[in-house]
Design a protein around this motif. Sequence first.
Motif, short mmCIF file in Angstrom:
data_model
loop_
_atom_site.label_atom_id
_atom_site.label_comp_id
_atom_site.label_asym_id
_atom_site.label_seq_id
_atom_site.Cartn_x
_atom_site.Cartn_y
_atom_site.Cartn_z
N UNK A 67 45.76 -36.49 35.45
CA UNK A 67 45.48 -35.68 36.66
C UNK A 67 46.52 -34.37 36.91
N UNK A 68 47.66 -34.72 36.88
CA UNK A 68 48.61 -33.63 37.28
C UNK A 68 49.04 -32.77 36.08
N UNK A 69 48.65 -33.19 34.80
CA UNK A 69 49.36 -32.46 33.72
C UNK A 69 47.93 -31.96 32.86
N UNK A 70 46.93 -31.59 33.39
CA UNK A 70 45.75 -30.99 32.92
C UNK A 70 45.32 -31.54 31.63
N UNK A 71 45.17 -32.95 31.96
CA UNK A 71 44.49 -33.96 30.88
C UNK A 71 45.40 -34.65 29.63
N UNK A 72 46.78 -34.33 29.88
CA UNK A 72 47.67 -34.95 28.99
C UNK A 72 47.49 -36.33 29.00
N UNK A 73 47.56 -36.75 27.50
CA UNK A 73 47.33 -38.36 27.38
C UNK A 73 48.74 -38.84 26.73
N UNK A 74 49.66 -39.59 27.60
CA UNK A 74 50.73 -40.01 27.14
C UNK A 74 50.83 -40.85 25.90
N UNK A 75 49.68 -41.82 25.81
CA UNK A 75 49.65 -42.67 24.53
C UNK A 75 48.63 -42.38 23.60
N UNK A 76 48.29 -41.19 23.44
CA UNK A 76 47.50 -40.66 22.25
C UNK A 76 48.17 -40.69 20.98
N UNK A 77 47.61 -41.16 19.93
CA UNK A 77 48.19 -41.29 18.51
C UNK A 77 47.98 -39.65 17.84
N UNK A 78 49.04 -39.08 18.71
CA UNK A 78 48.87 -37.53 18.03
C UNK A 78 49.43 -37.41 16.48
N UNK A 79 50.38 -38.10 16.24
CA UNK A 79 50.79 -38.07 15.09
C UNK A 79 49.81 -38.73 13.89
N UNK A 80 49.24 -39.67 14.29
CA UNK A 80 48.12 -40.33 13.41
C UNK A 80 46.95 -39.30 13.21
N UNK A 81 46.59 -38.74 14.36
CA UNK A 81 45.67 -37.47 14.17
C UNK A 81 45.81 -36.45 13.33
N UNK A 82 47.06 -36.15 13.37
CA UNK A 82 47.62 -34.91 12.60
C UNK A 82 47.59 -35.28 11.01
N UNK A 83 48.23 -36.46 10.77
CA UNK A 83 48.19 -37.23 9.41
C UNK A 83 47.01 -37.42 8.86
N UNK A 84 45.91 -37.81 9.69
CA UNK A 84 44.84 -38.15 9.38
C UNK A 84 43.69 -36.99 9.04
N UNK A 85 43.76 -36.08 9.94
CA UNK A 85 42.66 -35.07 9.87
C UNK A 85 43.02 -33.80 8.93
N UNK A 86 44.07 -33.73 8.74
CA UNK A 86 44.43 -32.18 7.90
C UNK A 86 44.40 -32.38 6.52
N UNK A 87 44.37 -33.46 5.67
CA UNK A 87 44.30 -33.51 4.15
C UNK A 87 45.69 -32.92 3.72
N UNK A 88 46.71 -33.07 4.21
CA UNK A 88 47.97 -32.42 3.85
C UNK A 88 48.30 -33.15 2.46
N UNK A 89 49.19 -32.21 1.69
CA UNK A 89 49.54 -32.49 0.52
C UNK A 89 50.99 -33.08 0.76
N UNK A 90 51.84 -32.66 1.74
CA UNK A 90 52.95 -33.18 2.35
C UNK A 90 53.06 -33.34 3.94
N UNK A 91 53.50 -34.44 4.20
CA UNK A 91 53.46 -34.58 5.67
C UNK A 91 54.80 -35.03 6.06
N UNK A 92 55.61 -34.35 6.81
CA UNK A 92 57.04 -34.84 7.43
C UNK A 92 57.11 -34.51 8.94
N UNK A 93 57.76 -35.76 9.45
CA UNK A 93 58.10 -35.79 10.94
C UNK A 93 59.44 -35.89 11.14
N UNK A 94 59.96 -35.20 12.02
CA UNK A 94 61.41 -35.22 12.58
C UNK A 94 61.25 -35.65 14.01
N UNK A 95 61.88 -36.60 14.22
CA UNK A 95 62.05 -37.26 15.49
C UNK A 95 63.65 -37.10 16.25
#
Length: 95
Positions: A67-95
């Motif tokens: 409601x307060x952050x324009x539809x922001x989902x705190x528990x959305x699996x954003x990393x999983x979406x990026x990993x699964x949808x891009x067809x990437x040859x290489x995928x690196x995440x830094x936390x």
Amino acid sequence: VGLADGVADLVVCTLTLCSVREPSRAVREMARLLKGGGRLVFVEHVAAERGSGLWWGQVLMEPLQELVADGCHLVRDTEGVIRGEGGWKEFKVER
């Protein structure tokens, strides 16, 4: 996006995929725009480890956050979406 396929060397996405209605579609579009060997650089907040106390806090806060952050989902699996949808040859995440 009204651009041809494979025209970008770099696509930058910052704090967007938590809020868009169709994050999978957005990632596929970013991948479509990239040239072979192009890079997607993203900065996104991600859900805490599933089942952890912090994750449960995010689950409880998500309705208010949407409601307060324009539809922001705190528990959305954003990393999983990026990993699964891009067809990437290489995928690196830094936390």
